[in-house]
Every structure is written in C-alpha cells, then in structure tokens.
Design a protein around this motif. Structure first.
Motif: not given
Length: 247
Positions: A133-134, A157-162
């Motif tokens: 999730a963002y 959050s996966a928003s910080v990874v590629a």
C-alpha cells in the motif's frame, strides 16, 4: 525452502566446534507482517471498491477478479496492468474517487484482524510491517484500527523500493530497516504475490487466510506459492513459533 535456512527451534544455545556452547537468538528474531488482509481485514473492502470504480469507468471487472489479479501488489502495478489490458489510460477520476471511497469505507467497514492485538501484546521478538500500500493508505488503515501508534515507525511501504511484490524488494528493505539478517525473518502474508516475494527474498513465510477475501482454494494457492504453513487465525501462530513469544 532454501537449504541453508535454520530449523524451527526453542533452544537458547547451540553447540560450537570443540563442544562449547554459543548463545544465539531463537528463530525468528523478526516477524514481518503484511498489512492489508493480515493486520486489517481490508482487502475485501478495497477490492470491491476498485472493481466498482473500474466498471463504472468502462473497464468491467469483478471483485473476485481484482482479488485474484491484484491483491498484494502495489497500486502502480495494478494500474499498469489495467492500462495495458484496456488499451487506454486510467483517468484521474479513478484515483480521486477511489481515495474518497476508501476513506469513507474505512471509517464504517474496516475491521482489525481478530487475534492480532493479543499476538502483538505477547510477541517477544521484533515486529514490523511491509506492505504494498502507498504510505497514506497504509497509515490510514492502521490508524483506523488503532495499530499505527504501536507499530510506527517500523512501517514500510513498497513505494520506497524499485519493484513491488512479487519482487523481494520491500522485504529486503524491511529487514535492513530493522537491522535483521534475512534468515532470521518470518513473513506473514495473505497473498500469492506476497508469499512469492518473501521466498524470493530468502525469507521463510507463513500464509494467512483469516481475511474475508480468502475464498475456497486460497490455502492451496499460498502453499503452491511457497508458504511453509498456512494459518486460518492468529491463534495458531504461537504453536508454530513458540520461541517468538513470552512465557
């Protein structure tokens, strides 16, 4: 399972060369929780709203389709898949509407996952969250059920990874954030993408089917994806990893 991962143990020491004993931490030393569908029973809510909004805009899809195709994956990857399939850009109207509807639904429909508070109260090892999730949605969900304050700042959050799940990036990042070696991590995941991501990271992973979105056959799908065990409720966790709990 990769062959170099340690077995389950409650022991507090192990023999070293020459017969001496060296202290070590019982496995696991870190439990990494997914959020949606694990800590909060949100997948059924968000997937239903997503299906309704896409269908309203002309891309017909059911709640079950959204669960099967996109549960556990970042929104940006869902949008890319939909646009490729649809042959057009998802309009900005979708993002505005879904954000407002999720906020409203969280206030009235969102449930904390039964048993998770007791697990967090008795867990004797470190814990963190690694979610697709963002950040704003992740925080909103955890705050709504009263979990954000006790888990922050260890909420990733996966928003910080590629790349999002099923790529391993978010779990590797979480382990680094918590300064924990990969083999000492246990991931709790409800989605096939999440289980695959944990395995790709070299971590052990338990599947979880306590959410309302987990229909028949979901347990088997998680096992095929690589889950070591599959839990229907958090009441099972202490029996599986007693060394991670106090008392």
């Amino acid at each position: 399972m990769p062959p170099d991962l340690p077995p389950f143990t409650d022991a507090l020491s192990r023999p070293a060369e020459g017969g001496s004993t060296l202290p070590f931490r019982p496995w696991p030393s870190l439990v990494i929780f997914d959020c949606d569908g694990v800590l909060i029973d949100s997948e059924i809510v968000v997937c239903r709203l997503t299906a309704e909004e896409f269908t309203r805009l002309g891309y017909r899809v059911s709640t079950e389709d959204v669960i099967a195709r996109f549960a556990g994956r970042p929104e940006r990857e869902m949008i890319a898949d939909v646009e490729a399939d649809w042959g057009r850009r998802v309009p900005e109207e979708f993002f505005v509407s879904i954000k407002a509807r999720v906020q409203q639904a969280y206030a009235t429909e969102l449930r904390i996952m039964p048993g998770i508070v007791d697990v967090l109260d008795r867990l004797g090892t470190a814990a963190c969250v690694a979610s697709s999730a963002y950040p704003e949605k992740l925080r909103l969900g955890l705050e709504t059920v009263g979990l954000y304050g006790r888990l922050a700042p260890d909420v990733v959050s996966a928003s910080v990874v590629a790349q999002g799940k099923p790529a391993p990036d978010v779990f590797i990042y979480a382990a680094g954030w918590m300064r924990t070696p990969i083999p000492e991590c246990l991931v709790i995941e409800d989605s096939v993408a999440g289980v695959r991501a944990a395995r790709a990271a070299g971590m052990r992973v338990f599947g979880f089917t306590g959410g309302r979105h987990c229909a028949g056959g979901h347990r088997e799908r998680l096992l095929v994806a690589g889950a070591e065990q599959v839990m229907e409720s958090f009441g099972e966790l202490q029996g599986l990893v007693p060394a991670a709990f106090w008392g």
